[in-house]
Scaffold this active site. Sequence first.
Site, mmCIF file in Angstrom:
data_model
loop_
_atom_site.group_PDB
_atom_site.id
_atom_site.type_symbol
_atom_site.label_atom_id
_atom_site.label_comp_id
_atom_site.label_asym_id
_atom_site.label_seq_id
_atom_site.Cartn_x
_atom_site.Cartn_y
_atom_site.Cartn_z
ATOM 1 N N GLU A 4 -0.869 13.187 3.009
ATOM 2 C CA GLU A 4 -1.340 13.945 1.855
ATOM 3 C C GLU A 4 -1.073 13.178 0.562
ATOM 4 O OE1 GLU A 4 -3.300 15.721 0.337
ATOM 5 O OE2 GLU A 4 -2.822 17.800 0.908
ATOM 6 N N GLU A 18 4.660 -4.618 -10.094
ATOM 7 C CA GLU A 18 4.814 -5.485 -8.922
ATOM 8 C C GLU A 18 5.065 -4.664 -7.660
ATOM 9 O OE1 GLU A 18 6.686 -9.376 -11.247
ATOM 10 O OE2 GLU A 18 8.008 -7.816 -10.447
ATOM 11 N N ASP A 59 0.663 -8.808 -6.518
ATOM 12 C CA ASP A 59 1.188 -9.128 -7.837
ATOM 13 C C ASP A 59 0.971 -7.929 -8.746
ATOM 14 O OD1 ASP A 59 2.408 -10.590 -9.793
ATOM 15 O OD2 ASP A 59 0.700 -11.896 -10.211
ATOM 16 N N HIS A 68 -3.859 20.525 9.207
ATOM 17 C CA HIS A 68 -2.637 20.959 9.886
ATOM 18 C C HIS A 68 -2.446 22.470 9.748
ATOM 19 C CE1 HIS A 68 -0.539 21.743 6.099
ATOM 20 N NE2 HIS A 68 -1.082 20.618 5.656
#
Length: 362
Positions: free
Chosen positions: A247, A51, A10, A172
């Site tokens: 990320e 929402e 919610d 990476h």
Amino acid sequence: MSRVLRVEADGGSRGNPGPAGFGAVVKDAATGEVLAEVAESIGRATNNVAEYRGLIAGLRAAQAVDPDARVEVRMDSKLVVEQMSGRWQVKHADMRVLAQEARSLAGPHVDFGWIPRAQNSHADRLANEAMDAAAAGRQWQRATAPTAPAASPASAPAGPDAPPTTLVLVRHGSTALTEQRRVCGRRGQDPELSELGLAQARAAADCPEVAGAAVVLSSTMRRSQQTAQVVADRLGLPVHVDRQWDETDFGEWDGLTTPEVVRRWPREFAAWDASGAVAPPGGESLETVERRVLAARDALLARWGGERVVLVTHGDPLRVLLRSVLGVGAQAQRRIHVDPGSRTLLRYRADGSSEVLAVNRV
């Protein structure tokens, strides 16, 4: 796919737009047991934005609990449910961005359904707590200790003599944007490794820290998966992919250099640099990143406890994990440097203690 999770979410604002926040709870669909809950104050926003932010947070929390589970999303927002079910169009530009992110998290094993507000009381309470915090100009804080994500059947042994988990964190390899010193987050460009980056991935695969690993885990970003695949091929293992390790979303700053960001958003950059609660325009705050990363860490330890795990991820998630072991706050986040292709080793024991074994090995 036998396990089923239920996400109730919610969000709302006081004024529409006004001080806004969201809440979400993850439950075991069969027993009703609460497995995770999350809430956040998001400053000034509309009801619909809040929402959607609640939905996104709930989906991420469910993935951290069990990435292989089927998920039932239940919300009292007719708009969000109908749009996510594909029956209503998403016309507003801001909503399209959020809806796209939610769909990327949902995948084929998530279904959406509407429930009356009375049946969404847990998420509604969390969202109202977050809105109260936003109206007071502060971030939401949990009133009680958070519930740890439930362990999967392959959970870590709990005995005092259980073997520790060794986490080999690999940043990476380099990309063209890395080499140009440009911001590269989870929402913008998704570059592949450069020649230098491939060489760094091969060096990581050959390093002694990786030898003997039982699991290779990666974010969903291309540069991370490419690095992880080189490592996994050397070990003869598959790559497990989890978007919780992606990320930070840098929003409108993605693809720019730091001087370009400072020139165009001087006040916003200064606020972001000074506080982990501040997000880049259209992006996510460090506090948000920290919550999803630590939830993913708990899920990792529950699933692969006692193993040596290679986790190929990015600068911010890596620094969050390192800070959590060292016990230092967000103010240290941007003072920790990790090179592309580097290795950082953490050890987690079954008694809950942890230690740093190595940092930024290249």
